[in-house]
Design a protein around this motif. Structure first.
Motif, PDB file in Angstrom:
ATOM      1  N   ASP A  36     -59.909 -16.453  -4.354  1.00  0.00           N
ATOM      2  CA  ASP A  36     -59.593 -15.204  -5.067  1.00  0.00           C
ATOM      3  C   ASP A  36     -58.939 -15.450  -6.428  1.00  0.00           C
ATOM      4  OD1 ASP A  36     -57.269 -16.213  -3.977  1.00  0.00           O
ATOM      5  OD2 ASP A  36     -56.410 -14.242  -3.513  1.00  0.00           O
ATOM      6  N   ARG A  37     -58.794 -16.724  -6.825  1.00  0.00           N
ATOM      7  CA  ARG A  37     -58.116 -17.038  -8.086  1.00  0.00           C
ATOM      8  C   ARG A  37     -59.120 -17.549  -9.126  1.00  0.00           C
ATOM      9  NH1 ARG A  37     -52.555 -17.075  -6.416  1.00  0.00           N
ATOM     10  NH2 ARG A  37     -52.724 -16.285  -4.291  1.00  0.00           N
ATOM     11  N   GLY A  38     -58.682 -17.511 -10.366  1.00  0.00           N
ATOM     12  CA  GLY A  38     -59.548 -17.904 -11.461  1.00  0.00           C
ATOM     13  C   GLY A  38     -59.282 -19.321 -11.949  1.00  0.00           C
ATOM     14  N   ALA A  39     -60.342 -19.979 -12.416  1.00  0.00           N
ATOM     15  CA  ALA A  39     -60.253 -21.302 -13.023  1.00  0.00           C
ATOM     16  C   ALA A  39     -60.840 -21.171 -14.431  1.00  0.00           C
ATOM     17  CB  ALA A  39     -61.033 -22.322 -12.206  1.00  0.00           C
ATOM     18  N   ILE A  40     -59.973 -21.322 -15.435  1.00  0.00           N
ATOM     19  CA  ILE A  40     -60.381 -21.066 -16.826  1.00  0.00           C
ATOM     20  C   ILE A  40     -60.457 -22.407 -17.558  1.00  0.00           C
ATOM     21  CG2 ILE A  40     -59.888 -19.760 -18.913  1.00  0.00           C
ATOM     22  CD1 ILE A  40     -58.217 -17.839 -17.297  1.00  0.00           C
ATOM     23  N   VAL A  41     -61.656 -22.835 -17.852  1.00  0.00           N
ATOM     24  CA  VAL A  41     -61.917 -24.202 -18.311  1.00  0.00           C
ATOM     25  C   VAL A  41     -61.990 -24.251 -19.842  1.00  0.00           C
ATOM     26  CG1 VAL A  41     -63.543 -26.120 -18.166  1.00  0.00           C
ATOM     27  CG2 VAL A  41     -63.169 -24.653 -16.160  1.00  0.00           C
ATOM     28  N   LEU A  42     -61.291 -25.214 -20.437  1.00  0.00           N
ATOM     29  CA  LEU A  42     -61.340 -25.394 -21.895  1.00  0.00           C
ATOM     30  C   LEU A  42     -62.768 -25.726 -22.320  1.00  0.00           C
ATOM     31  CD1 LEU A  42     -58.189 -27.649 -22.471  1.00  0.00           C
ATOM     32  CD2 LEU A  42     -58.353 -25.162 -22.692  1.00  0.00           C
ATOM     33  N   CYS A  43     -63.276 -25.018 -23.309  1.00  0.00           N
ATOM     34  CA  CYS A  43     -64.651 -25.228 -23.757  1.00  0.00           C
ATOM     35  C   CYS A  43     -64.683 -25.560 -25.253  1.00  0.00           C
ATOM     36  CB  CYS A  43     -65.468 -23.974 -23.441  1.00  0.00           C
ATOM     37  SG  CYS A  43     -67.176 -24.064 -23.961  1.00  0.00           S
ATOM     38  N   ARG A  44     -64.311 -24.569 -26.083  1.00  0.00           N
ATOM     39  CA  ARG A  44     -64.253 -24.796 -27.533  1.00  0.00           C
ATOM     40  C   ARG A  44     -62.889 -24.257 -27.966  1.00  0.00           C
ATOM     41  NH1 ARG A  44     -63.122 -26.661 -31.850  1.00  0.00           N
ATOM     42  NH2 ARG A  44     -64.671 -26.848 -33.494  1.00  0.00           N
ATOM     43  N   THR A  45     -61.914 -25.160 -28.063  1.00  0.00           N
ATOM     44  CA  THR A  45     -60.542 -24.720 -28.261  1.00  0.00           C
ATOM     45  C   THR A  45     -60.315 -24.254 -29.704  1.00  0.00           C
ATOM     46  OG1 THR A  45     -59.875 -27.007 -28.651  1.00  0.00           O
ATOM     47  CG2 THR A  45     -59.637 -26.159 -26.404  1.00  0.00           C
ATOM     48  N   SER A  46     -59.203 -23.549 -29.922  1.00  0.00           N
ATOM     49  CA  SER A  46     -58.994 -22.879 -31.214  1.00  0.00           C
ATOM     50  C   SER A  46     -58.516 -23.821 -32.312  1.00  0.00           C
ATOM     51  CB  SER A  46     -57.976 -21.747 -31.047  1.00  0.00           C
ATOM     52  OG  SER A  46     -56.700 -22.275 -30.729  1.00  0.00           O
ATOM     53  N   GLY A  77     -68.235 -17.525  -8.507  1.00  0.00           N
ATOM     54  CA  GLY A  77     -67.999 -16.494  -9.518  1.00  0.00           C
ATOM     55  C   GLY A  77     -66.545 -16.340  -9.920  1.00  0.00           C
ATOM     56  N   GLN A  78     -65.786 -17.438  -9.958  1.00  0.00           N
ATOM     57  CA  GLN A  78     -64.354 -17.338 -10.261  1.00  0.00           C
ATOM     58  C   GLN A  78     -63.974 -18.069 -11.545  1.00  0.00           C
ATOM     59  OE1 GLN A  78     -64.100 -20.309  -6.717  1.00  0.00           O
ATOM     60  NE2 GLN A  78     -61.978 -19.879  -7.235  1.00  0.00           N
ATOM     61  N   CYS A  79     -64.979 -18.592 -12.258  1.00  0.00           N
ATOM     62  CA  CYS A  79     -64.682 -19.390 -13.459  1.00  0.00           C
ATOM     63  C   CYS A  79     -64.690 -18.531 -14.721  1.00  0.00           C
ATOM     64  CB  CYS A  79     -65.709 -20.512 -13.621  1.00  0.00           C
ATOM     65  SG  CYS A  79     -65.584 -21.772 -12.338  1.00  0.00           S
ATOM     66  N   ALA A  80     -63.967 -19.024 -15.718  1.00  0.00           N
ATOM     67  CA  ALA A  80     -63.969 -18.449 -17.061  1.00  0.00           C
ATOM     68  C   ALA A  80     -63.844 -19.635 -18.016  1.00  0.00           C
ATOM     69  CB  ALA A  80     -62.803 -17.478 -17.223  1.00  0.00           C
ATOM     70  N   LEU A  81     -63.972 -19.378 -19.306  1.00  0.00           N
ATOM     71  CA  LEU A  81     -63.899 -20.450 -20.300  1.00  0.00           C
ATOM     72  C   LEU A  81     -62.918 -20.079 -21.407  1.00  0.00           C
ATOM     73  CD1 LEU A  81     -67.708 -21.217 -20.736  1.00  0.00           C
ATOM     74  CD2 LEU A  81     -66.031 -22.700 -19.620  1.00  0.00           C
ATOM     75  N   VAL A  82     -62.301 -21.095 -22.024  1.00  0.00           N
ATOM     76  CA  VAL A  82     -61.481 -20.894 -23.220  1.00  0.00           C
ATOM     77  C   VAL A  82     -62.352 -21.175 -24.444  1.00  0.00           C
ATOM     78  CG1 VAL A  82     -59.503 -21.700 -24.565  1.00  0.00           C
ATOM     79  CG2 VAL A  82     -59.354 -21.608 -22.063  1.00  0.00           C
ATOM     80  N   VAL A  83     -62.426 -20.197 -25.329  1.00  0.00           N
ATOM     81  CA  VAL A  83     -63.131 -20.379 -26.608  1.00  0.00           C
ATOM     82  C   VAL A  83     -62.267 -19.744 -27.699  1.00  0.00           C
ATOM     83  CG1 VAL A  83     -65.264 -20.048 -27.895  1.00  0.00           C
ATOM     84  CG2 VAL A  83     -65.354 -20.170 -25.405  1.00  0.00           C
ATOM     85  N   MET A 115     -58.039  -8.360  -3.843  1.00  0.00           N
ATOM     86  CA  MET A 115     -58.799  -8.286  -5.094  1.00  0.00           C
ATOM     87  C   MET A 115     -58.826  -9.659  -5.770  1.00  0.00           C
ATOM     88  SD  MET A 115     -58.085  -5.528  -8.124  1.00  0.00           S
ATOM     89  CE  MET A 115     -59.018  -4.032  -7.984  1.00  0.00           C
ATOM     90  N   THR A 116     -59.981 -10.083  -6.243  1.00  0.00           N
ATOM     91  CA  THR A 116     -60.058 -11.388  -6.914  1.00  0.00           C
ATOM     92  C   THR A 116     -59.566 -11.274  -8.359  1.00  0.00           C
ATOM     93  OG1 THR A 116     -62.264 -11.044  -7.824  1.00  0.00           O
ATOM     94  CG2 THR A 116     -62.141 -11.949  -5.572  1.00  0.00           C
ATOM     95  N   PHE A 117     -59.363 -12.449  -8.976  1.00  0.00           N
ATOM     96  CA  PHE A 117     -58.964 -12.475 -10.389  1.00  0.00           C
ATOM     97  C   PHE A 117     -59.978 -11.712 -11.245  1.00  0.00           C
ATOM     98  CE2 PHE A 117     -59.953 -14.872 -14.382  1.00  0.00           C
ATOM     99  CZ  PHE A 117     -58.958 -14.298 -15.149  1.00  0.00           C
ATOM    100  N   ILE A 118     -61.256 -11.966 -11.018  1.00  0.00           N
ATOM    101  CA  ILE A 118     -62.282 -11.353 -11.874  1.00  0.00           C
ATOM    102  C   ILE A 118     -62.288  -9.822 -11.670  1.00  0.00           C
ATOM    103  CG2 ILE A 118     -64.767 -11.270 -12.380  1.00  0.00           C
ATOM    104  CD1 ILE A 118     -63.634 -13.947 -13.220  1.00  0.00           C
ATOM    105  N   GLN A 119     -62.119  -9.379 -10.438  1.00  0.00           N
ATOM    106  CA  GLN A 119     -62.081  -7.917 -10.169  1.00  0.00           C
ATOM    107  C   GLN A 119     -60.857  -7.286 -10.828  1.00  0.00           C
ATOM    108  OE1 GLN A 119     -62.123  -8.155  -5.903  1.00  0.00           O
ATOM    109  NE2 GLN A 119     -64.343  -7.839  -5.749  1.00  0.00           N
TER     110      GLN A 119
END
Ligand SMILES: O=c1ccn([C@@H]2O[C@H](COP(=O)(O)O)[C@@H](O)[C@H]2O)c(=O)[nH]1
Length: 275
Positions: free
Chosen positions: A138-148, A181-187, A1-5
């Motif tokens: 199968d792993r996720g890469a979560i990229v900083l976009c608009r930090t808190s 399809g394994q990316c995500a973003l930090v917002v 199972m991938t991170f996103i799944q």
């Protein structure tokens, strides 16, 4: 199972968008655990056991472990998480960013040593600094976009070709880097308007959203701005407000149950605005 799944399954199974951050601060540990050789492990394990059915992810922040020379306890926690709650993704918050050869080693550290499902990354050094993580399909890469943090605006709001830099990052990750399809973003939850802008740019891409709880982000505004059409799409992360929810954590008084109480309240507050 991938991170996103795995993440999508956890959203459904626990009916939650809440991510609990594991940021063990030695000064705030319950008194009986302070100074104990495995105090950090014991504290985090109790938090995990008390909240595992309420979360869609756990997010250990590596600095809180390495600063205390406690990487071995983080490793042991990740082993425990994978064995006991294999359905809950582990997001290693490390904010890595370096040249490709070094990035390969950081990727092994995150995905092999800690067995993380995903890791947070800085986009500042460009695609070749992120590519080694994307090799782990199968792993996720979560990229900083608009930090808190407020200072995130220093660079992320700079206008480039008439658009703020964070929007270029969102577009670049969605259109160019996310081929598998394994990316995500930090917002950050502290910037709901920007969260809505990013959601409009990236479609259903998952977003890691820190900034509720101790940083004061507004839950209603966050959920309304960041949810996808099916009411998911986010890991809304809270660390201190949950870890140290007991009135005085240093007394050791029922800290895990206090954490569970606040986690349940936070999930309910989020769910109010999902549908
Ligand atoms: O933009 C960002 C990116 C990461 N973080 C991390 O999230 C937690 C927040 O902790 P709280 O106690 O819930 O404020 C922490 O580990 C940060 O390093 C962030 O806050 N903002």
């Amino acid at each position: 199972m991938t991170f996103i799944q795995k993440l999508a399954a956890a959203w459904q199974q626990n009916d939650t968008l809440l991510c609990v951050g594991l940021d063990p601060d030695s000064a705030k540990l319950p008194a009986p655990l302070q100074g104990q050789p495995d105090g950090i492990y014991t504290f985090c394990k109790a938090i995990i056991d008390a909240t595992a059915d309420v979360v869609c992810a756990f997010k250990p922040q590596i600095a809180y472990f390495s600063a205390l020379r406690a990487e071995d306890q983080l490793e042991a926690l990740c082993v425990y998480l994978r064995a006991t709650y294999p359905q809950i993704p582990i997001v290693l918050d490390a904010k890595r960013g370096d040249i490709g050869a070094t990035a390969e080693q950081y990727a092994r550290e995150a995905y092999e040593r800690y067995g993380a499902d995903a890791v947070t990354l800085s986009p500042y050094m460009g695609f070749d600094s992120v590519a080694p993580y994307l090799e782990w399909k199968d792993r996720g890469a979560i990229v900083l976009c608009r930090t808190s943090n407020a200072g995130g605006s220093d660079l992320q709001f700079l206008k480039v070709d008439g658009q703020p830099l964070y929007q270029h990052v969102a577009r670049m990750v969605a259109d160019k880097w996310n081929t598998n399809g394994q990316c995500a973003l930090v917002v950050g939850a502290t910037f709901p308007e920007e969260l809505a802008q990013v959601r409009a740019i990236v479609g259903d891409m998952p977003l890691l959203v820190p900034g509720i709880g101790a940083q004061g982000g507004d839950i209603a505004a966050t959920v309304s701005a960041g949810k996808t059409a099916n009411g998911t799409g986010m890991m809304i992360s809270s660390s201190r407000a949950i870890l140290y929810a007991a009135p005085d954590a240093t007394t050791g008084e029922d800290f895990a149950m206090a954490a569970r109480r606040v986690a349940l309240q936070t999930r309910a507050a989020i769910n109010q605005f999902r549908r």
